[in-house]
Design a protein around this motif. Structure first.
Motif, PDB file in Angstrom:
ATOM      1  N   LEU A   1       0.826  -1.203   0.000  1.00 49.24           N
ATOM      2  CA  LEU A   1       0.000   0.000   0.000  1.00 49.24           C
ATOM      3  C   LEU A   1       0.864   1.257   0.000  1.00 49.24           C
ATOM      4  O   LEU A   1       0.581   2.224  -0.703  1.00 49.24           O
ATOM      5  CB  LEU A   1      -0.931   0.015   1.207  1.00 49.24           C
ATOM      6  N   SER A   2       1.915   1.229   0.798  1.00 51.73           N
ATOM      7  CA  SER A   2       2.820   2.374   0.863  1.00 51.73           C
ATOM      8  C   SER A   2       3.477   2.623  -0.494  1.00 51.73           C
ATOM      9  O   SER A   2       3.617   3.770  -0.932  1.00 51.73           O
ATOM     10  CB  SER A   2       3.882   2.131   1.935  1.00 51.73           C
ATOM     11  N   ASP A   3       3.850   1.565  -1.180  1.00 51.76           N
ATOM     12  CA  ASP A   3       4.450   1.702  -2.507  1.00 51.76           C
ATOM     13  C   ASP A   3       3.434   2.261  -3.502  1.00 51.76           C
ATOM     14  O   ASP A   3       3.772   3.095  -4.347  1.00 51.76           O
ATOM     15  CB  ASP A   3       4.980   0.354  -2.979  1.00 51.76           C
ATOM     16  N   ALA A   4       2.190   1.815  -3.403  1.00 54.76           N
ATOM     17  CA  ALA A   4       1.147   2.330  -4.288  1.00 54.76           C
ATOM     18  C   ALA A   4       0.902   3.816  -4.034  1.00 54.76           C
ATOM     19  O   ALA A   4       0.737   4.592  -4.979  1.00 54.76           O
ATOM     20  CB  ALA A   4      -0.139   1.533  -4.097  1.00 54.76           C
ATOM     21  N   VAL A   5       0.900   4.216  -2.779  1.00 57.10           N
ATOM     22  CA  VAL A   5       0.707   5.631  -2.442  1.00 57.10           C
ATOM     23  C   VAL A   5       1.906   6.447  -2.942  1.00 57.10           C
ATOM     24  O   VAL A   5       1.742   7.555  -3.452  1.00 57.10           O
ATOM     25  CB  VAL A   5       0.498   5.818  -0.924  1.00 57.10           C
TER      26      VAL A   5
ATOM     27  N   PRO B   1      -3.156   0.794  11.548  1.00 60.73           N
ATOM     28  CA  PRO B   1      -3.728   0.073  10.413  1.00 60.73           C
ATOM     29  C   PRO B   1      -4.022   1.020   9.256  1.00 60.73           C
ATOM     30  O   PRO B   1      -4.462   2.144   9.458  1.00 60.73           O
ATOM     31  CB  PRO B   1      -5.023  -0.515  10.966  1.00 60.73           C
ATOM     32  N   ALA B   2      -3.756   0.554   8.070  1.00 62.00           N
ATOM     33  CA  ALA B   2      -3.924   1.380   6.870  1.00 62.00           C
ATOM     34  C   ALA B   2      -5.377   1.323   6.420  1.00 62.00           C
ATOM     35  O   ALA B   2      -5.734   0.617   5.489  1.00 62.00           O
ATOM     36  CB  ALA B   2      -2.992   0.897   5.771  1.00 62.00           C
ATOM     37  N   THR B   3      -6.210   2.076   7.088  1.00 60.68           N
ATOM     38  CA  THR B   3      -7.621   2.147   6.727  1.00 60.68           C
ATOM     39  C   THR B   3      -7.761   2.941   5.432  1.00 60.68           C
ATOM     40  O   THR B   3      -6.840   3.676   5.050  1.00 60.68           O
ATOM     41  CB  THR B   3      -8.427   2.836   7.839  1.00 60.68           C
ATOM     42  N   PRO B   4      -8.879   2.817   4.734  1.00 59.66           N
ATOM     43  CA  PRO B   4      -9.062   3.601   3.509  1.00 59.66           C
ATOM     44  C   PRO B   4      -8.900   5.104   3.747  1.00 59.66           C
ATOM     45  O   PRO B   4      -8.348   5.813   2.909  1.00 59.66           O
ATOM     46  CB  PRO B   4     -10.487   3.254   3.074  1.00 59.66           C
ATOM     47  N   GLU B   5      -9.357   5.576   4.900  1.00 60.92           N
ATOM     48  CA  GLU B   5      -9.222   6.998   5.210  1.00 60.92           C
ATOM     49  C   GLU B   5      -7.764   7.407   5.346  1.00 60.92           C
ATOM     50  O   GLU B   5      -7.355   8.462   4.864  1.00 60.92           O
ATOM     51  CB  GLU B   5      -9.977   7.336   6.499  1.00 60.92           C
TER      52      GLU B   5
ATOM     53  N   VAL C   1      -5.168   5.898   3.980  1.00 60.41           N
ATOM     54  CA  VAL C   1      -4.545   5.828   2.658  1.00 60.41           C
ATOM     55  C   VAL C   1      -4.886   7.085   1.865  1.00 60.41           C
ATOM     56  O   VAL C   1      -4.014   7.699   1.245  1.00 60.41           O
ATOM     57  CB  VAL C   1      -4.993   4.552   1.907  1.00 60.41           C
ATOM     58  N   LEU C   2      -6.147   7.497   1.909  1.00 68.92           N
ATOM     59  CA  LEU C   2      -6.551   8.710   1.204  1.00 68.92           C
ATOM     60  C   LEU C   2      -5.838   9.944   1.759  1.00 68.92           C
ATOM     61  O   LEU C   2      -5.385  10.797   0.991  1.00 68.92           O
ATOM     62  CB  LEU C   2      -8.067   8.898   1.306  1.00 68.92           C
ATOM     63  N   MET C   3      -5.707  10.037   3.072  1.00 67.34           N
ATOM     64  CA  MET C   3      -4.993  11.168   3.668  1.00 67.34           C
ATOM     65  C   MET C   3      -3.534  11.185   3.224  1.00 67.34           C
ATOM     66  O   MET C   3      -2.973  12.254   2.951  1.00 67.34           O
ATOM     67  CB  MET C   3      -5.104  11.130   5.197  1.00 67.34           C
ATOM     68  N   ALA C   4      -2.891  10.024   3.145  1.00 64.33           N
ATOM     69  CA  ALA C   4      -1.499   9.957   2.694  1.00 64.33           C
ATOM     70  C   ALA C   4      -1.384  10.386   1.230  1.00 64.33           C
ATOM     71  O   ALA C   4      -0.449  11.089   0.853  1.00 64.33           O
ATOM     72  CB  ALA C   4      -0.956   8.540   2.880  1.00 64.33           C
ATOM     73  N   ILE C   5      -2.356   9.993   0.411  1.00 60.69           N
ATOM     74  CA  ILE C   5      -2.359  10.408  -0.990  1.00 60.69           C
ATOM     75  C   ILE C   5      -2.507  11.921  -1.093  1.00 60.69           C
ATOM     76  O   ILE C   5      -1.790  12.576  -1.862  1.00 60.69           O
ATOM     77  CB  ILE C   5      -3.487   9.685  -1.767  1.00 60.69           C
ATOM     78  N   GLU C   6      -3.413  12.477  -0.321  1.00 64.85           N
ATOM     79  CA  GLU C   6      -3.612  13.932  -0.350  1.00 64.85           C
ATOM     80  C   GLU C   6      -2.372  14.680   0.121  1.00 64.85           C
ATOM     81  O   GLU C   6      -2.033  15.726  -0.452  1.00 64.85           O
ATOM     82  CB  GLU C   6      -4.838  14.310   0.489  1.00 64.85           C
ATOM     83  N   ARG C   7      -1.673  14.152   1.134  1.00 67.19           N
ATOM     84  CA  ARG C   7      -0.432  14.798   1.591  1.00 67.19           C
ATOM     85  C   ARG C   7       0.621  14.777   0.485  1.00 67.19           C
ATOM     86  O   ARG C   7       1.331  15.751   0.262  1.00 67.19           O
ATOM     87  CB  ARG C   7       0.110  14.093   2.838  1.00 67.19           C
ATOM     88  N   LEU C   8       0.718  13.659  -0.230  1.00 66.29           N
ATOM     89  CA  LEU C   8       1.717  13.569  -1.308  1.00 66.29           C
ATOM     90  C   LEU C   8       1.349  14.477  -2.466  1.00 66.29           C
ATOM     91  O   LEU C   8       2.238  15.082  -3.079  1.00 66.29           O
ATOM     92  CB  LEU C   8       1.839  12.130  -1.805  1.00 66.29           C
ATOM     93  N   ARG C   9       0.079  14.558  -2.783  1.00 69.45           N
ATOM     94  CA  ARG C   9      -0.340  15.469  -3.876  1.00 69.45           C
ATOM     95  C   ARG C   9       0.008  16.909  -3.542  1.00 69.45           C
ATOM     96  O   ARG C   9       0.417  17.671  -4.418  1.00 69.45           O
ATOM     97  CB  ARG C   9      -1.837  15.335  -4.125  1.00 69.45           C
ATOM     98  N   ALA C  10      -0.153  17.274  -2.285  1.00 68.34           N
ATOM     99  CA  ALA C  10       0.161  18.662  -1.877  1.00 68.34           C
ATOM    100  C   ALA C  10       1.667  18.900  -1.822  1.00 68.34           C
ATOM    101  O   ALA C  10       2.125  20.020  -2.058  1.00 68.34           O
ATOM    102  CB  ALA C  10      -0.459  18.946  -0.506  1.00 68.34           C
TER     103      ALA C  10
END
Length: 73
Positions: free
Chosen positions: A35-39, A54-58, A60-69
């Motif tokens: 999951l971390s590699d996908a993010v 635990p890598a809940t969907p929320e 994972v989404l928060m990590a994606i948003e942090r990387l996008r920013a």
């Protein structure tokens, strides 16, 4: 706990192994790393994401948003 009363497994197994329950415990970490590699792919693997277990969907989404920013333009 009762120990087996025979010295070796009778079935032809790898090194006469009798254990079957341990692999699921450490192999669960591979899911978190996948999951971390996908993010990380969101930022072309230039930034290591902070993904907590635990890598809940929320999360994972928060990590994606942090990387996008944070990704360079």
């Amino acid at each position: 706990v009762t120990l087996a009363d025979w010295p070796e497994a009778h079935e032809p197994t790898v090194h006469r192994s009798k254990a079957v329950g341990e692999p699921p415990f450490p192999l669960g970490m591979s899911v978190l790393h996948a999951l971390s590699d996908a993010v990380a792919s969101v930022a072309d693997h230039r930034i290591c994401p902070r993904l907590d277990a635990p890598a809940t969907p929320e999360r994972v989404l928060m990590a994606i948003e942090r990387l996008r920013a944070a990704r360079p333009a």
